[in-house]
Design a protein around this motif. Structure first.
Motif, PDB file in Angstrom:
ATOM      1  N   TRP A   3      30.946  -6.880  61.784  1.00  0.00           N
ATOM      2  CA  TRP A   3      31.001  -5.943  62.913  1.00  0.00           C
ATOM      3  C   TRP A   3      31.619  -6.614  64.135  1.00  0.00           C
ATOM      4  CZ3 TRP A   3      29.346  -0.810  63.653  1.00  0.00           C
ATOM      5  CH2 TRP A   3      29.278  -0.382  64.983  1.00  0.00           C
ATOM      6  N   LYS A   4      31.232  -7.862  64.380  1.00  0.00           N
ATOM      7  CA  LYS A   4      31.737  -8.580  65.547  1.00  0.00           C
ATOM      8  C   LYS A   4      33.248  -8.808  65.467  1.00  0.00           C
ATOM      9  CE  LYS A   4      29.518 -12.176  67.150  1.00  0.00           C
ATOM     10  NZ  LYS A   4      29.134 -11.829  68.539  1.00  0.00           N
ATOM     11  N   HIS A   5      33.771  -8.929  64.254  1.00  0.00           N
ATOM     12  CA  HIS A   5      35.183  -9.255  64.104  1.00  0.00           C
ATOM     13  C   HIS A   5      36.043  -8.056  63.695  1.00  0.00           C
ATOM     14  CE1 HIS A   5      34.496 -13.537  64.672  1.00  0.00           C
ATOM     15  NE2 HIS A   5      33.464 -13.456  63.848  1.00  0.00           N
ATOM     16  N   ALA A   6      35.409  -6.938  63.333  1.00  0.00           N
ATOM     17  CA  ALA A   6      36.177  -5.745  62.947  1.00  0.00           C
ATOM     18  C   ALA A   6      36.805  -5.102  64.182  1.00  0.00           C
ATOM     19  CB  ALA A   6      35.280  -4.753  62.217  1.00  0.00           C
ATOM     20  N   ARG A   7      38.077  -4.774  64.106  1.00  0.00           N
ATOM     21  CA  ARG A   7      38.792  -4.233  65.263  1.00  0.00           C
ATOM     22  C   ARG A   7      38.790  -2.704  65.314  1.00  0.00           C
ATOM     23  NH1 ARG A   7      44.292  -7.999  65.567  1.00  0.00           N
ATOM     24  NH2 ARG A   7      43.215 -10.023  65.798  1.00  0.00           N
ATOM     25  N   TYR A   8      38.573  -2.072  64.176  1.00  0.00           N
ATOM     26  CA  TYR A   8      38.713  -0.621  64.121  1.00  0.00           C
ATOM     27  C   TYR A   8      37.360   0.053  63.855  1.00  0.00           C
ATOM     28  CZ  TYR A   8      43.503  -2.198  63.448  1.00  0.00           C
ATOM     29  OH  TYR A   8      44.709  -2.837  63.583  1.00  0.00           O
TER      30      TYR A   8
ATOM     31  N   ARG B  44      34.295  -0.521  60.911  1.00  0.00           N
ATOM     32  CA  ARG B  44      32.887  -0.785  61.218  1.00  0.00           C
ATOM     33  C   ARG B  44      31.978   0.216  60.517  1.00  0.00           C
ATOM     34  NH1 ARG B  44      32.452  -2.408  67.656  1.00  0.00           N
ATOM     35  NH2 ARG B  44      33.404  -4.496  67.463  1.00  0.00           N
TER      36      ARG B  44
END
Length: 220
Positions: free
Chosen positions: A145-150, A154
Motif C-alpha cells: 500500500w505504501k509503495h502502490a501509486r494507483y 491499492r
C-alpha cells in the motif's frame, strides 16, 4: 508520543481487550452456541470440490508455505536494498508465530473432534493458520500500500489480502481442526499485534526523518 502512535496503540489495546473477553468466554464454555452455528453453516458447503479448495487454502496458510513466501520477499527486499523494511517485516512475522505458541500453551484448548477431515496436532486457541495469514497478508498489504501509486492497485491488493485471510480461516473450520472462535481469536490478536507494530514503526520512521532534517539544518 505522537497522535498517530497513540491512536494505533489505543486501538491495539482495544483489540487485546476483545481477545481477552473472547478467551474468557471460551474458558467459561459460554461460546459453544456461536461455534455450533458457524460450524453447521460451514458444513453445508461440504463436497469433494470444496474439500480440495479448502485444503489448498489451508496449505497456503501453513507455516511451510508462509515461510517460503517470506523468504522470497526477504530476498527481494535484500536485492532492492530495503534492509530496514526487511528487519521489520521478518520481526513481525516471527513475533506473531512466537506469540501464537505462547498463547496456545496458556489456554490449552483442545481441538474439535467432529467433522474432522484432516488431522492436526497441538492446541486449538488461537488458530495458528489464522494468525499467520492475518499477520503475513496484513503486513504485506501495509508495505505494498505504501509503495502502490494507483488507487486501483491499492484496492486490488487489499481485496486479495482480505479474501486470502478469510478463506484460510474458513478452511480451518471446514476441515474440522478449529472452532470458529479459534479463528476469530487468531484474527483479533494478530490485528492487535500488527497495529501496535506498525504504529511503532511509523513513529520510528518519523523520528528518523526529523533527525535527518535537524542534521541537515545544522550543516546548512
Amino acid at each position: 508520543m505522537n497522535k498517530v502512535l497513540f491512536r494505533m496503540l489505543s486501538f491495539a489495546f482495544l483489540l487485546l481487550g476483545v481477545f481477552l473477553i473472547l478467551a474468557l468466554l471460551i474458558s467459561r464454555k459460554q461460546i459453544h452456541g456461536f461455534d455450533d452455528r458457524l460450524i453447521t453453516l460451514v458444513s453445508r458447503l461440504y463436497s469433494p470440490t470444496s474439500t480440495a479448495v479448502m485444503k489448498g487454502f489451508t496449505f497456503v496458510g501453513s507455516g511451510l508455505c508462509i515461510s517460503i513466501i517470506t523468504l522470497l520477499i526477504v530476498f527481494m527486499l535484500l536485492i532492492i536494498g530495503y534492509r530496514r523494511e526487511l528487519i521489520f517485516y521478518v520481526g513481525i512475522i516471527v513475533g506473531s508465530g512466537l506469540l501464537n505458541l505462547v498463547l496456545k500453551m496458556i489456554f490449552h484448548r483442545a481441538r474439535p473432534d467432529i467433522h474432522r477431515i484432516v488431522q492436526a496436532s497441538g492446541y486449538s486457541f488461537p488458530s495458528g493458520h489464522s494468525m499467520a495469514a492475518f499477520t503475513f497478508y496484513g503486513i504485506t498489504i501495509y508495505f505494498l500500500w505504501k509503495h502502490a501509486r494507483y488507487a486501483w492497485l491499492r484496492v486490488t491488493i487489499v481485496t486479495i489480502g482480505i479474501v486470502m485471510i478469510l478463506m484460510i480461516g474458513i478452511s480451518r473450520i471446514y476441515l474440522g481442526v478449529h472452532y470458529p472462535s479459534d479463528v476469530v481469536g487468531g484474527y483479533v490478536i494478530s490485528a492487535a499485534w500488527i497495529t501496535a507494530s506498525i504504529g511503532s514503526y511509523e513513529r520510528f520512521l518519523e523520528k528518523r526523518w526529523q533527525s535527518r532534517k535537524f542534521r541537515s539544518k545544522i550543516v546548512t
